[in-house]
Design an enzyme around this catalytic site. Structure first.
Site, PDB file in Angstrom:
ATOM      1  N   HIS A 311       0.751  -1.203   0.239  1.00 44.73           N
ATOM      2  CA  HIS A 311       0.066   0.195   0.236  1.00 44.73           C
ATOM      3  C   HIS A 311       0.856   1.253  -0.090  1.00 44.73           C
ATOM      4  O   HIS A 311       1.894   1.262   0.569  1.00 44.73           O
ATOM      5  CB  HIS A 311      -0.992   0.067   1.121  1.00 44.73           C
ATOM      6  N   ASP A 369      -7.807  -4.228  -0.434  1.00 43.77           N
ATOM      7  CA  ASP A 369      -8.381  -4.407  -1.843  1.00 43.77           C
ATOM      8  C   ASP A 369      -8.335  -5.767  -2.419  1.00 43.77           C
ATOM      9  O   ASP A 369      -9.160  -6.304  -2.987  1.00 43.77           O
ATOM     10  CB  ASP A 369      -7.638  -3.435  -2.774  1.00 43.77           C
TER      11      ASP A 369
END
Length: 434
Positions: A311, A369
């Site tokens: 991330h 995600d």
């Protein structure tokens, strides 16, 4: 909003022989900031920060992120505690008002949202103007932007009562609008909301019920989707939130601001990440091909990248992913779909990422995600609905951020500057001399 910044010293900068003393401030937690508002006036120079990654564009009391430590707080509460112990509307109240609601406040707020879930009957005509194969996000941008034409009695941003009504309307109507976009895309009739259901159960019913039979609500699935919504509610000054604030700084009505946020979220580098992760799993296809793609991911010269791992902000395990991982496995168990090839690929990739020294050393952990994409697919949503669900949840954060901005005495219309590197001043040349 009363400022809570505290003085934290100052720094001196000199450029072209001009020196300016810039004050520094500290917040309740997190990095200190240097106040550069007087820098241009004092020196005639700008600061240069592409992407604003080192710039605090506002003061906010809503969300705090520490990417190095893997911390995400909503109004001071750890995200995992809220996701495990609260529900969507309670967390929505928290983001909007700053504190968890007392019993009567919770009842009143839930009731207000519930009574606003219906949309104007003429709004349905908008859907008929879109092609049947239109992307649901394209529909969302258009329909949400049109809300100000239907609810113009709550667009005066200077009236606190109208701001509250507009806020409740958007939070309430977003699931209805999103479900209608989904139903339109698959050619099924719209399903109206029901006031006896929870926010998330109501949304799932509007998506999956058909007139021929009643939809059976599975509490495990509803709870999982509720957690997904909570985990996606707000994430500090990301691209879409900054877009909402920038649009709002001009005095635009709240419906237009949220539509702008949806448009920004639509970008694959922002809200489309879970869809990209699922597309990657489909590209891999089967478990036996995983070693091939792992090898490619480790090759610096290969453009292939594992989507859903690592991330930009979190350099530790994404705190939202911990909650999402548990919910994901609960959904897979409840539905009994672990043998589906795509999900088998996902589970094996997850195992490798958590054990392989290459991924562990580089902190390429599965992120939210990765898990949300798998979970949403298992729940029955097509990939082009993933970003729509993200927008539904993030609407609460956008509204909270917009509301905070409106009452911030330091807020000005957004006007970033630039360093110009184009042609210098020159004279116009007639066509016959070019």
């Amino acid at each position: 909003m009363e400022s809570k910044m505290k003085p934290a010293g100052s720094i001196s900068l000199t450029i072209d022989g001009k020196t300016v003393e810039l004050p520094a401030y500290s917040g309740s937690i997190g990095p200190k900031v240097v106040d550069i508002r007087s820098f241009y006036q004092a020196t005639g120079a700008f600061t240069f920060d592409p992407g604003f990654t080192s710039t605090a564009s506002c003061e906010s009391q809503i969300t705090y992120i520490d990417g190095d430590e893997g911390i995400l707080l909503y109004r001071g509460y750890p995200i995992d505690e809220l996701a495990e112990r609260s529900d969507f509307l309670e967390v929505a109240y928290l983001l909007l008002h700053g504190e968890l609601p007392k019993a009567q406040e919770r009842t009143d707020f839930n009731r207000s949202i519930t009574l606003h879930t219906m949309v104007h009957e003429q709004l349905k005509n908008f859907y008929n103007g879109f092609r049947r194969d239109a992307h649901p996000m394209a529909i969302m941008v258009g329909v949400v932007g049109a809300l100000s034409a239907f609810y113009h009695d709550s667009t005066d941003i200077n009236d606190p009562v109208q701001r509250k009504i507009a806020s409740h309307r958007m939070i309430a109507k977003m699931p209805t609008i999103a479900a209608m976009a989904y139903k339109y895309s698959i050619g099924q009739p719209f399903v109206f909301p029901r006031n006896d259901l929870s926010y998330t159960a109501n949304f799932m019913r509007m998506c999956f019920a058909v007139p021929a039979e009643e939809y059976t609500i599975d509490p495990v699935l509803v709870e999982a989707l509720d957690k997904i919504f909570i985990l996606h509610m707000d994430h500090e000054q990301n691209a879409s939130t900054s877009t909402v604030r920038l649009a709002g700084s001009s005095g635009a009505n709240p419906f237009a601001c949220i539509a702008a946020g949806i448009a920004s979220l639509w970008g694959p580098a922002h809200g489309g990440a879970n869809e990209a992760a699922l597309n990657m799993l489909e590209e891999i296809g089967t478990v036996d091909r995983i070693p091939e793609f792992i090898k490619r991911a480790k090759d610096k010269n290969d453009p292939f990248r594992l989507m859903g791992f690592g991330h930009r902000v979190y350099k530790n395990y994404d705190p939202r992913a911990k909650v999402m991982r548990k919910a994901c496995h609960e959904v897979l168990d409840a539905l009994g779909v672990r043998d589906e090839p795509l999900l088998k690929v996902a589970m094996e990739l997850e195992r490798i990422a958590l054990e392989d020294p290459y991924f562990v050393e580089k902190k390429l952990y599965p992120n939210i995600d990765f898990y949300s994409g798998i979970t949403l697919k298992a729940l029955g949503f097509p990939t082009d609905m993933f970003t729509v669900l993200f927008a539904l949840a993030r609407t609460v954060g956008w509204i909270a951020q917009w509301s905070e901005m409106i009452v911030d005495p330091n807020q000005k219309i957004g006007r970033p500057r630039q360093i110009y590197t184009g042609a210098g001043k020159r004279s116009y040349t007639s066509l016959d001399r070019r």
